[in-house]
Design an enzyme around this catalytic site. Structure first.
Site: not given
Lengths: 429, 337
Positions: B60, B129
């Protein structure tokens, strides 16, 4: 003689007999800090590579052909100032003299600005003494519109591109002529016009950004390439690995330069992993081409950069270049190197001083003399002094003037949102 | 006008922007050939080519770094972070770099990046998540933060985000991808079909950043919400029979303070609802702004209804989630206070 670096297969510590007679116990290795400030300078661990022995591969070779070069050192100038071997770029004397001048200008500029900090006229400064061949030689090898993503120690790039010293000084003074409006620490220059990206204070961030810029250039079918710089210490940051990964995956037209100047503030290159492998060798696992260059050799720096640039322009992807040099300057004006290394360590650097070496080369060519060198010295000192005085007339950090505090709220966003407008009113301006 | 899910609406926004602007490129983990783990970029690579829509390595920080370089070149990158929970490795490039380029370069360089990331819980995603991390980014100067609550806004706001010349963090409540969610997990899932805000034009339109939406008029109390909590707040108001005014903030920064202040001055009471943890959350900023601007109109303390200050627990998801009963209780406290 073709010397490869004796990569020190870390000799395992003598197996410590376990007190209970069992198998040897484990032992943590901490790279030693050496030499200590009071010790004599010791560069015996730095392998001596003769000039002219490393072959120059064709720019189109598969990356793995360059991988043996990770353990060598490309040198074109020998200790006597003669250019030899396949990496001699055979530059004309006029270009060599321009290179010498830009390096000397960089050093003289550094000297003046360092003193300005000591006199309290600026808050901070960073010199690149001993590393001038890197910024200057690499700028000479690149096209003027190739995009540069430098660290804070490549001021030679800007100077070699002819960017006005006056602008650089005004940035350091944070005076009203500072293009960055007094927002950045001294030396964190930015010049879109000179294709010189805004320098961050966070280490390593620019390295993968250079890859992104190069990817964009390739996406647009442009011809410009990018070059990024990072210190050997910061190669430990994830940004370094991101840069190599993305450069490899997308075959980005970028040159990735690791300036190994031996020291990250007080941490020797061993603390960044230089003990077990060279920084050029980092390229191998990513399938990138690599070159390892004597960073104090203007000709070798130029030739290696040109090789990588030609390769990138031919869509053959990125090259990792380790520029092997020595940080003769303190890390910054806030640093005190005598606390962690011998004071004369730099003077004994086996690969010499880049300015002296190029000057000697020009003399060997019959294109230079002691008189011309002395004349250029004094000319440059005068030039820097004169520009310095002009810059000071625009204001210094301690005396001002500075940008109006009103400008503090500008450029956070393209258009000022309401909450910033309110905060500006709160400040009463 | 076709009914679209939020996934389809977001896909439509990117499809249109790819067609309109050759400088738009989209990349992220699994977004190319596969079309993203939530299918938001489905078909875009096939239609626009792999130069425009491509897979990125699992890095990322690297994705944001190359986006900064691309932005400096002049492209308009749209980066997908697979889950908001995975955005942390990218924060140095986002916070120290993308958000500061314009300022530190005196306006010479900027990076018009849109970072998309699914956020929030409700799908049993566990602690990695399910997070709502918006307050980390609203705290950063130089970033805009957007969270849509329905397909129409999602498309219009995403188009505005991509067109914006400043970096925008765009959080997509994943529990709303396929239907509105009122916070009652025991009830059958409801699709977007038939929902007023699922009527999404196929063509170009935009919803401006920095403008809140009044989703329910009322006189008794103001509820400030965004993302999934807009639907939960509506359910809470209906179920408790309260004359609550509900404002969907849509953009947290820049914030539509005028709409908030006008409503609270009218009702005299305010509840702030978000799914994220409470301490230092965006609700704290909202509560502070409301007392700064509406103190003499307030008849009760501002009430916060939020996720607890714990990680999002997998099996205890619904004990964590600030559902309609908790919002209704918050409304009651604001009314009684």
């Amino acid at each position: 003689m073709d010397t490869a670096i004796p990569v020190s297969e870390p000799s395992p510590p003598a197996a410590s007999a376990a007190p209970d007679g069992g198998p040897p116990v484990l032992k943590l290795h901490i790279p030693a800090h050496h030499p200590a400030p009071d010790d004599p300078p010791d560069h015996s661990a730095v392998p001596r590579f003769p000039a002219g022995i490393v072959e120059r591969p064709d720019i189109a070779v598969p990356a793995h052909v360059t991988h043996p070069l990770a353990d060598k050192l490309i040198r074109a100038l020998d200790d006597d100032g003669t250019a030899i071997g396949g990496w001699d770029p055979k530059l004309d004397p006029e270009t060599l003299r321009r290179g010498l001048r830009a390096m000397m200008l960089t050093r003289a500029y550094d000297e003046r600005m360092f003193r300005q900090q000591r006199q309290g006229k600026i808050t901070f400064y960073m010199k690149c003494t001993g590393e001038e061949a890197i910024g200057v030689g690499q700028a000479f090898a690149l096209a003027p519109d190739d995009m540069l993503f430098p660290t804070y120690r490549q001021q030679g790039l800007l100077i070699a591109r002819g960017w006005p010293l006056l602008d650089m000084m005004c940035q350091c003074y944070s005076n009203p002529r500072d293009r960055l409006k007094g927002r950045q620490l001294p030396v964190l220059y930015s010049s879109k016009e000179a294709s010189f990206f805004t320098i961050s204070g966070n280490l390593g961030t620019q390295f993968p950004q250079a890859v992104g810029w190069a990817m964009a250039s390739a996406y647009k079918g442009d011809r410009r390439i990018a070059a990024g710089w990072i210190g050997e210490g910061s190669t430990a940051e994830p940004d370094f690995h991101h840069a190599l990964t993305f450069a490899s995956v997308y075959r980005a037209p970028v040159i990735l330069n690791v300036v190994n100047n031996q020291w990250a503030i007080s941490s020797h290159q061993d603390i960044a992993g230089g003990e077990a492998a060279t920084f050029a060798a980092r390229a191998i696992g990513f399938g990138l081409a690599c070159l390892r260059v004597d960073g104090n050799d203007f000709l070798a720096v130029y030739a290696a950069t040109l090789w990588a640039a030609q390769r990138a322009r031919a869509n053959r992807g990125a090259t990792l270049i380790e520029l092997f040099t020595y940080r003769a300057a303190p890390h910054s004006t806030s640093d005190e190197p005598s606390r962690y290394r011998p004071e004369d360590e730099g003077l004994n650097w086996p690969y010499g001083d880049p300015i002296e070496r190029l000057s000697r080369h020009l003399s060997v060519l019959g294109e230079w003399s002691a008189e011309r060198q002395a004349q250029l010295d004094s000319e440059i000192v005068d030039e820097v002094r004169e520009i310095g005085r002009e810059a000071e007339r625009h204001g210094t950090f301690d005396q001002g003037p500075h940008f109006s505090a009103r400008t503090m709220f500008e450029d956070v966003f393209k258009e000022m949102p309401e909450h910033l407008r309110r905060q500006r009113q709160e400040l009463g301006i | 006008m076709p009914a679209m899910t939020m996934v389809q609406a977001l896909n439509s926004a990117m499809d249109l922007m790819l067609a309109r602007d050759p400088d738009v490129v989209i990349f992220g983990e699994d977004v190319g050939f596969y079309g993203g783990v939530f299918r938001v970029t489905e078909g875009l690579q096939k239609k626009h080519g792999d130069q425009r829509v491509f897979d990125a390595p699992i890095a990322e920080g690297g994705m944001l770094a190359v986006a900064v370089g691309m932005g400096a070149y002049g492209l308009r990158p749209v980066v997908e972070i697979q889950f908001a929970d995975y955005i942390y490795p990218a924060t140095d490039q986002l916070i120290s770099e993308a958000a500061r380029l314009r300022y530190r370069s005196g306006g010479e360089f900027w990076a018009p990046i849109t970072v998309r990331a699914p956020c929030g819980g409700g799908i049993f995603g566990g602690q990695t998540h399910s997070q709502s991390v918006e307050a980390i980014f609203t705290h950063v100067c130089g970033l805009k933060t957007v969270i849509p609550s329905n397909p129409y806004d999602a498309k219009g706001l995403l188009i505005s985000a991509i067109e914006d010349d400043d970096p925008v963090v765009f959080f997509e409540p994943k529990r709303l991808y396929h239907g509105p969610f009122d916070g009652h997990p025991e009830r059958p899932a409801v699709p977007w079909t038939g929902h007023r805000q699922a009527e999404v034009p196929e063509g170009y339109y935009s919803v401006p950043l920095g403008k809140a939406a009044l989703v329910r008029e009322g006189a008794a109390v103001t509820v400030l919400a965004y993302g999934t909590m807009v639907h939960v707040a509506l359910a809470a108001a209906e179920e408790s029979g309260t004359d609550a005014e509900i404002i969907d903030l849509r953009t947290l920064l820049p914030l539509d303070l005028d709409t908030i202040v006008a409503s609270v001055k009218k009702t005299g009471r305010c509840v702030v609802a978000h799914e994220a943890t409470r301490t230092g959350g965006f609700g704290a900023e909202l509560a502070a702004l409301v007392q700064e601007h509406c103190f003499y109109h307030l008849e009760a303390p501002v009430v916060r209804v939020t996720g607890w200050d714990t990680p999002y627990p997998h099996a205890l998801e619904w004990a964590y989630f600030p559902g309609p009963n908790r919002v209704a209780d918050g409304i009651r406290r604001a009314l009684e206070g």
